[in-house]
Each structure stands twice: as C-alpha cells, then as structure tokens.
Scaffold this active site. Structure first.
Site, PDB file in Angstrom:
ATOM      1  N   GLU A  91       0.805  -1.223   0.000  1.00 30.85           N
ATOM      2  CA  GLU A  91       0.000   0.000   0.000  1.00 30.85           C
ATOM      3  C   GLU A  91       0.842   1.278   0.000  1.00 30.85           C
ATOM      4  O   GLU A  91       0.419   2.314   0.494  1.00 30.85           O
ATOM      5  CB  GLU A  91      -0.936  -0.005   1.210  1.00 30.85           C
ATOM      6  CG  GLU A  91      -2.015  -1.067   1.130  1.00 30.85           C
ATOM      7  CD  GLU A  91      -3.109  -0.851   2.147  1.00 30.85           C
ATOM      8  OE1 GLU A  91      -4.220  -0.461   1.747  1.00 30.85           O
ATOM      9  OE2 GLU A  91      -2.838  -1.079   3.344  1.00 30.85           O
ATOM     10  N   HIS A 112      -4.384   0.428  11.179  1.00 27.86           N
ATOM     11  CA  HIS A 112      -5.562  -0.436  11.285  1.00 27.86           C
ATOM     12  C   HIS A 112      -5.968  -0.563  12.759  1.00 27.86           C
ATOM     13  O   HIS A 112      -6.380  -1.628  13.205  1.00 27.86           O
ATOM     14  CB  HIS A 112      -5.261  -1.822  10.713  1.00 27.86           C
ATOM     15  CG  HIS A 112      -4.561  -1.797   9.392  1.00 27.86           C
ATOM     16  ND1 HIS A 112      -3.296  -2.313   9.200  1.00 27.86           N
ATOM     17  CD2 HIS A 112      -4.959  -1.311   8.191  1.00 27.86           C
ATOM     18  CE1 HIS A 112      -2.939  -2.153   7.935  1.00 27.86           C
ATOM     19  NE2 HIS A 112      -3.922  -1.543   7.304  1.00 27.86           N
TER      20      HIS A 112
END
Length: 334
Positions: A91, A112
C-alpha cells in the site's frame, strides 16, 4: 525527528535524525497499539523533489536500522533501487499519491487501529470530543474504496480481473484516495481532476486549477480498513495518529454510556394490522457533546502554539527507548 528538515529554513543537513525519527515513530505507534504488523509511516525526502522513505517490509516493532528503510519515487511508487523485491509492500501508493498531490505533506501514517475500526464499519461519524483531537475538524470524512472500483475512470476499474480486497494496492487507487483529502472530492471534481491530468500529460502544460499545498483534512477513515494521517512532519503525524485512536475510544465509550444512562426511544411507524415497526430505529435521548468546527480549529492552533507535539514526542520517545522490545541503531543528535 523531522524538526529542522522542512519549512522555509532548513537547519539540518545530515539525514540521520530524520531516519532515526522514522524508526522511533514506528516504535511509538506500535507501543501505543496504533500500529499492527501491517501498518506503516513514511516521510518525504528533504534532499529530493520526488522521493520518500518508508520502512514497510519490516513490522513496525522490529524496524531498527537503515537497511529497513526503502526510498520510493512519487511518480509511480517504485523503489529507487530497482533490484529490490517488494512483495511485502502493498500500500505504498497511499503515500506516493499524497506526497505527489500535496507539497505541504511531509509525513503519512496508515493504521488499522482497533479503536478506530468500529467507526470504519458502523458508519458512525468520528468527531472530536476532546481538544487534543481538534485536528479532526468537525469530523473525519470516510472514503469507500468501492467508489474507485466502480468509477470506470481508471483502466481496469470494475473489471473481473481487479481484486476487490479493500487494499490500496495500485497507483490509481492511491490517486483516488488522495483526492478525498480535498474538500472538492466530489465525483465531478474527481473526474475533472483526472481529465486535467490527462490533458496536461499529453500537452505538456500545467493543470488549470492552482496547486493545493496542504490537504483540507488531516485524517481520513477508510471503510472496512483503517485510517490515514497526512501531516507536516513525523512528530505531527505521530501525535495525530495517537489522538485519533484516543478520541475514538473516548467517543465510543461516551456513546455507550449515554445510551446506557439516558436510554433511547424507538422511531418508526406501526402498520395498522400490527407487526414489526416499519423503519424502526433507536434514537439515543441525549447526544454526546463534541467540539464544533471553530472549537476544533482553535484547540489545534492552541496545541501547536504551546508545544503539544514536542512535549508528547519527548515522552513517547523516552518510553520506547527504555523498552527492550525496540531497537534503534541509527544515531541521532537528539
């Protein structure tokens, strides 16, 4: 740390402090449970106009040396060292596209964190409930990657071969996400932006719209995924990430307490012949108080003026330096 590297007057030449600060930032965010093994933080290279540093192939708690840090290009998210194998970096386009779009962004953190994830799935708006989270503004907007899957603007969008795994795993998805940090992130504005880029690339001209140096939002939630922070430096990104998580925890507990104490009412209509309530939903009698837009802005300005970032950094840095789990082999002058 990144103080002395960015701004009108650079005071540091060696990149040692910057690299040491990037490693420490990973350790701090892991120590505060903001980072898991798959989160990351990066920093712009002050010696280059088109590269940034990211330690993403190594888990945040294990990062310890310069060999863990990779230099990537804004242009396409590729590493400067073409011999590197990057199967673990999925990412990095979150970072490359934010740096490319906003010259004022010098650090990007992607998390996250379990404290924030409920706001990414329940569609309850994340709003500032404490002054320390004033950087959130009136609320943190949420981005749904599904809108980029189905837009049709990018080659392969919506095709059967495209992986819909909620990860920003391509330059196109990174570009779509970066646009969300601007208030003009409507579908019309998004299409106009892509068309302008296409015309500029063909004609060699400049975009019609003036370049936006800083994003309008510091934090964007990512549906069913996590959140991303765009900041002016490492200390600011770490502060924002930690207090995004703290604010989410406080807000969630306040919502639960409010519902438990005040109770709620059922809204909806009952069919004449009886049965379940049509359109029924529970409404909490007393709402949780949050900062309004002005209060949030003023609180953030007060915090910056009074050294909240540096004060927090010093405490958090000291904690990870004394923790045997974390090792930082890069020598810093501070």
């Amino acid at each position: 740390m990144s103080n002395g590297y960015f701004g009108a007057h650079r005071t540091k030449l060696s990149l040692d402090d910057l690299h040491a600060g990037l490693i420490t930032a990973n350790h701090i965010l892991h120590h505060h449970s903001v980072f898991d093994a798959y989160s990351h933080i990066s920093v712009r290279n002050p010696d280059s106009t088109d590269t940034f540093f990211l330690a993403d192939t190594t888990p945040p708690s294990v990062i310890s040396s310069l060999s863990d840090i990779i230099e990537f290009k804004f242009e396409d998210g590729s590493p400067l060292d073409t011999t590197l194998s990057l199967s673990g970096v999925s990412e990095r386009w979150i970072d490359s596209e934010l740096y490319k779009r906003f010259p004022g962004v010098n650090c990007v953190a992607h998390s996250h964190c379990v404290d924030v994830l409920p706001f990414c799935t329940a569609k309850v708006p994340l709003k500032p409930v404490i002054p320390s989270a004033g950087f959130l503004g009136s609320e943190a907007p949420a981005w749904d990657i599904a809108s980029a899957y189905s837009s049709g603007i990018f080659p392969g969008s919506g095709s059967s071969g495209e992986k819909h795994d909620r990860l920003v795993r391509s330059q196109n998805l990174g570009a779509a996400f970066a646009i969300k940090f601007s208030k003009t992130s409507t579908s019309t504005g998004f299409i106009y932006s892509k068309l302008s880029e296409s015309v500029s690339s063909v004609t060699g001209g400049h975009k019609d719209k003036e370049e936006q140096a800083d994003p309008d939002y510091a934090v964007i939630l990512m549906r069913e995924h996590g959140f991303t922070v765009a900041a002016r430096g490492i200390e600011e990104a770490v502060y924002m990430a930690i207090y995004t998580a703290i604010n989410a925890r406080v807000q969630r507990e306040a919502l639960q307490m409010s519902e438990s104490y005040f109770g709620g009412t059922i809204e909806g209509s009952i069919p004449e012949k009886g049965g379940s309530i049509k359109g029924g939903k529970t409404k909490v009698t007393e709402e949780v108080q949050t900062l309004n837009a002005k209060e949030a802005r003023d609180a953030w300005e007060t915090g910056r003026e009074n050294g909240w970032l540096d004060r927090g950094w010093l405490e958090w840095k000291r904690a990870v330096e004394k923790n045997p789990l974390y090792e930082n082999q890069v020598q810093s002058d501070e």
